[in-house]
Scaffold this motif. Structure first.
Motif, PDB file in Angstrom:
ATOM      1  N   ALA A 153     -34.785 111.099  25.388  1.00  0.00           N
ATOM      2  CA  ALA A 153     -35.471 110.015  26.099  1.00  0.00           C
ATOM      3  C   ALA A 153     -35.441 110.263  27.609  1.00  0.00           C
ATOM      4  N   GLY A 154     -36.586 110.095  28.255  1.00  0.00           N
ATOM      5  CA  GLY A 154     -36.676 110.263  29.697  1.00  0.00           C
ATOM      6  C   GLY A 154     -36.761 111.706  30.158  1.00  0.00           C
ATOM      7  N   LYS A 155     -36.776 112.645  29.238  1.00  0.00           N
ATOM      8  CA  LYS A 155     -36.807 114.066  29.594  1.00  0.00           C
ATOM      9  C   LYS A 155     -38.238 114.600  29.563  1.00  0.00           C
ATOM     10  N   VAL A 156     -38.433 115.740  30.225  1.00  0.00           N
ATOM     11  CA  VAL A 156     -39.725 116.429  30.216  1.00  0.00           C
ATOM     12  C   VAL A 156     -39.618 117.603  29.251  1.00  0.00           C
ATOM     13  N   ILE A 157     -40.475 117.592  28.227  1.00  0.00           N
ATOM     14  CA  ILE A 157     -40.398 118.584  27.153  1.00  0.00           C
ATOM     15  C   ILE A 157     -41.657 119.436  27.162  1.00  0.00           C
ATOM     16  N   GLY A 158     -41.482 120.736  27.094  1.00  0.00           N
ATOM     17  CA  GLY A 158     -42.616 121.655  27.060  1.00  0.00           C
ATOM     18  C   GLY A 158     -42.852 122.206  25.668  1.00  0.00           C
ATOM     19  N   ALA A 159     -44.130 122.467  25.361  1.00  0.00           N
ATOM     20  CA  ALA A 159     -44.513 123.070  24.086  1.00  0.00           C
ATOM     21  C   ALA A 159     -45.877 123.724  24.253  1.00  0.00           C
ATOM     22  N   TYR A 199     -41.013 112.308  20.295  1.00  0.00           N
ATOM     23  CA  TYR A 199     -40.343 112.040  21.565  1.00  0.00           C
ATOM     24  C   TYR A 199     -41.211 111.101  22.413  1.00  0.00           C
ATOM     25  N   THR A 200     -41.344 109.894  21.897  1.00  0.00           N
ATOM     26  CA  THR A 200     -42.246 108.908  22.503  1.00  0.00           C
ATOM     27  C   THR A 200     -41.711 108.348  23.823  1.00  0.00           C
ATOM     28  N   ASP A 201     -40.424 108.544  24.083  1.00  0.00           N
ATOM     29  CA  ASP A 201     -39.846 108.096  25.347  1.00  0.00           C
ATOM     30  C   ASP A 201     -39.692 109.243  26.335  1.00  0.00           C
ATOM     31  N   SER A 202     -40.354 110.362  26.044  1.00  0.00           N
ATOM     32  CA  SER A 202     -40.291 111.548  26.902  1.00  0.00           C
ATOM     33  C   SER A 202     -41.681 111.900  27.388  1.00  0.00           C
ATOM     34  N   GLU A 203     -41.741 112.748  28.406  1.00  0.00           N
ATOM     35  CA  GLU A 203     -43.019 113.327  28.838  1.00  0.00           C
ATOM     36  C   GLU A 203     -43.190 114.674  28.151  1.00  0.00           C
ATOM     37  N   VAL A 204     -44.237 114.824  27.380  1.00  0.00           N
ATOM     38  CA  VAL A 204     -44.482 116.081  26.665  1.00  0.00           C
ATOM     39  C   VAL A 204     -45.619 116.820  27.358  1.00  0.00           C
ATOM     40  N   ARG A 205     -45.347 118.046  27.782  1.00  0.00           N
ATOM     41  CA  ARG A 205     -46.345 118.847  28.483  1.00  0.00           C
ATOM     42  C   ARG A 205     -46.814 119.993  27.577  1.00  0.00           C
ATOM     43  N   GLY A 206     -48.129 120.156  27.459  1.00  0.00           N
ATOM     44  CA  GLY A 206     -48.686 121.238  26.672  1.00  0.00           C
ATOM     45  C   GLY A 206     -49.057 122.425  27.550  1.00  0.00           C
ATOM     46  N   TYR A 207     -48.847 123.639  27.030  1.00  0.00           N
ATOM     47  CA  TYR A 207     -49.126 124.864  27.767  1.00  0.00           C
ATOM     48  C   TYR A 207     -50.050 125.759  26.938  1.00  0.00           C
ATOM     49  N   PRO A 208     -50.924 126.520  27.587  1.00  0.00           N
ATOM     50  CA  PRO A 208     -51.829 127.398  26.842  1.00  0.00           C
ATOM     51  C   PRO A 208     -51.115 128.450  25.993  1.00  0.00           C
ATOM     52  N   THR A 209     -49.981 128.957  26.500  1.00  0.00           N
ATOM     53  CA  THR A 209     -49.213 129.966  25.771  1.00  0.00           C
ATOM     54  C   THR A 209     -47.729 129.644  25.853  1.00  0.00           C
ATOM     55  N   ALA A 210     -46.966 130.266  24.963  1.00  0.00           N
ATOM     56  CA  ALA A 210     -45.511 130.105  24.993  1.00  0.00           C
ATOM     57  C   ALA A 210     -44.925 130.690  26.275  1.00  0.00           C
ATOM     58  N   GLU A 211     -45.527 131.761  26.760  1.00  0.00           N
ATOM     59  CA  GLU A 211     -44.990 132.407  27.959  1.00  0.00           C
ATOM     60  C   GLU A 211     -45.010 131.458  29.155  1.00  0.00           C
ATOM     61  N   GLY A 238     -36.839 125.713  36.200  1.00  0.00           N
ATOM     62  CA  GLY A 238     -36.270 124.384  36.334  1.00  0.00           C
ATOM     63  C   GLY A 238     -37.250 123.239  36.313  1.00  0.00           C
ATOM     64  N   ARG A 239     -38.473 123.470  35.799  1.00  0.00           N
ATOM     65  CA  ARG A 239     -39.473 122.403  35.793  1.00  0.00           C
ATOM     66  C   ARG A 239     -39.534 121.636  34.471  1.00  0.00           C
ATOM     67  N   LEU A 240     -38.699 122.018  33.524  1.00  0.00           N
ATOM     68  CA  LEU A 240     -38.635 121.335  32.234  1.00  0.00           C
ATOM     69  C   LEU A 240     -37.184 121.060  31.855  1.00  0.00           C
ATOM     70  N   ASP A 241     -36.987 119.976  31.098  1.00  0.00           N
ATOM     71  CA  ASP A 241     -35.650 119.658  30.603  1.00  0.00           C
ATOM     72  C   ASP A 241     -35.386 120.260  29.224  1.00  0.00           C
ATOM     73  N   ALA A 242     -36.462 120.540  28.483  1.00  0.00           N
ATOM     74  CA  ALA A 242     -36.318 121.073  27.136  1.00  0.00           C
ATOM     75  C   ALA A 242     -37.650 121.667  26.691  1.00  0.00           C
ATOM     76  N   VAL A 243     -37.580 122.542  25.698  1.00  0.00           N
ATOM     77  CA  VAL A 243     -38.800 123.056  25.071  1.00  0.00           C
ATOM     78  C   VAL A 243     -38.595 123.066  23.564  1.00  0.00           C
ATOM     79  N   ILE A 244     -39.710 123.028  22.830  1.00  0.00           N
ATOM     80  CA  ILE A 244     -39.666 123.079  21.372  1.00  0.00           C
ATOM     81  C   ILE A 244     -40.615 124.163  20.887  1.00  0.00           C
ATOM     82  N   ASP A 245     -40.124 124.945  19.916  1.00  0.00           N
ATOM     83  CA  ASP A 245     -40.942 126.001  19.319  1.00  0.00           C
ATOM     84  C   ASP A 245     -40.208 126.498  18.074  1.00  0.00           C
TER      85      ASP A 245
END
Length: 261
Positions: free
Chosen positions: A136-142, A156-168, A177-184
Motif C-alpha cells: 500500500a502506498g508504494k510505486v510498483i513497476g511492471a 495493488y489498488t492502494d499502490s501506484e502501478v506503472r506500466g513499461y514498454p519492456t522489462a528492461e 531508485g524510481r520504483l519501490d517494487a516490481v512484479i514479473d
C-alpha cells in the motif's frame, strides 16, 4: 546393352530421388514466428545481434519436430497480437500467458511452461510481503499489457502501478531508485538479480497466480481458426516432452522443470 541398362537404371534412380526430394521440399512447412526479443532468459537479442533464449530454443525444437522451416520476426510486445492477426507472422512464441481475454483474439496451444510471478524490491526496502497491505502506498513497476501488469492493477489498488514498454525499462527505473517494487515472472527477475545490474535488489516472495488473470500457463498463439497449425504445435510439444529434447533445453537454462504442474 549392359551399359545402356546401367545408365537407364541410374537415370531412373536419380529421377526417383529427385522426385522424392521435390515432394519432401514441397511438404516442408514454412512458418514465421513472432517473438519479442526483449525478455531474457526466454527471448532476447545478444550483443552481436543473435536471437536466443528458452522460447527460441523451444521454437526451433518444435520446428524440427514438425519438419518445418521457421523464420523468426521480432515485434514490440504491445503490437504482437495485432501483428499476428495482420499476417506478419503465423505464430507467437514469446512467453505469452493463455488468458480468457487473449482467447477472444487468438487461439492457443497447450502450455509449454508455467512459472510463478514474484515481487522484487530494493535491498534496503522495508517491504516484507506481497499482499495488498504490504505494498500500500508504494510505486510498483511492471511491463505493460502483460498478466503481471493486470494482476498488479487488480490487486495493488492502494499502490501506484506503472506500466513499461519492456522489462528492461522497469529494471532501469528500479536500479535508479524510481520504483519501490516490481512484479514479473520469477525466472525473469532472478536472471536480472544474478546479473551485475541486479545487485540493487532482492526477491520478497513469489505471488500465487490468480487463474482468471494468469490463465493456464504459457502457450503458443496462432490466428483464430488455424486449427491444423495449432494441433501440429500441440503434437510437437508432446513429442519433445517425451523424447527428452524439452528436458535438454530446460536444463540449459534452469535448475528445475519449468513445465509446471
Amino acid at each position: 546393352m549392359h551399359i545402356t541398362r546401367l545408365i537407364a537404371f541410374g537415370c531412373s534412380a536419380a529421377a526417383v530421388a529427385l522426385t522424392a526430394g521435390s515432394v519432401q521440399a514441397q511438404e516442408q512447412m514454412q512458418i514465421k514466428i513472432g517473438t519479442e526479443g526483449a525478455y531474457p532468459p526466454f527471448n532476447y537479442i545478444t550483443a552481436d545481434g543473435e536471437l536466443q533464449g528458452f522460447d527460441i530454443d523451444i521454437a526451433r525444437a518444435l520446428c524440427e519436430e514438425m519438419n518445418a522451416e521457421c523464420e523468426f520476426i521480432t515485434q514490440d510486445w504491445d503490437g504482437i497480437i495485432p501483428a499476428l492477426q495482420a499476417g506478419r507472422f503465423d505464430a507467437i512464441i514469446a512467453s505469452m500467458s493463455i488468458t480468457e481475454d487473449r482467447k477472444e483474439q487468438v487461439d492457443f496451444t497447450e502450455k509449454y511452461y508455467n512459472t510463478p510471478p514474484a515481487i522484487v524490491v530494493p535491498n534496503d526496502s522495508n517491504i516484507t510481503g506481497v499482499t495488498t497491505e504490504d505494498l500500500a502506498g508504494k510505486v510498483i513497476g511492471a511491463q505493460g499489457s502483460t498478466t503481471h501488469f493486470n494482476y498488479a492493477e487488480a490487486t495493488y489498488t492502494d499502490s501506484e502501478v506503472r506500466g513499461y514498454p519492456t522489462a528492461e525499462e522497469y529494471k532501469l527505473d528500479m536500479e535508479n531508485g524510481r520504483l519501490d517494487a516490481v512484479i514479473d515472472d520469477i525466472i525473469v527477475l532472478q536472471e536480472w538479480l544474478d546479473s551485475d545490474n541486479g545487485a540493487c535488489c532482492k526477491v520478497v516472495d513469489t505471488v500465487t497466480p490468480i487463474e482468471e488473470i494468469y490463465g493456464e500457463g504459457i502457450g503458443i498463439a496462432v490466428r483464430q481458426g488455424e486449427d491444423e497449425l495449432r494441433e501440429k504445435f500441440n503434437e510437437a510439444i508432446q513429442a519433445i516432452r517425451e523424447n527428452g529434447t524439452y528436458q535438454e533445453i530446460n536444463d540449459k537454462y534452469f535448475s528445475f522443470d519449468v513445465y509446471g504442474g
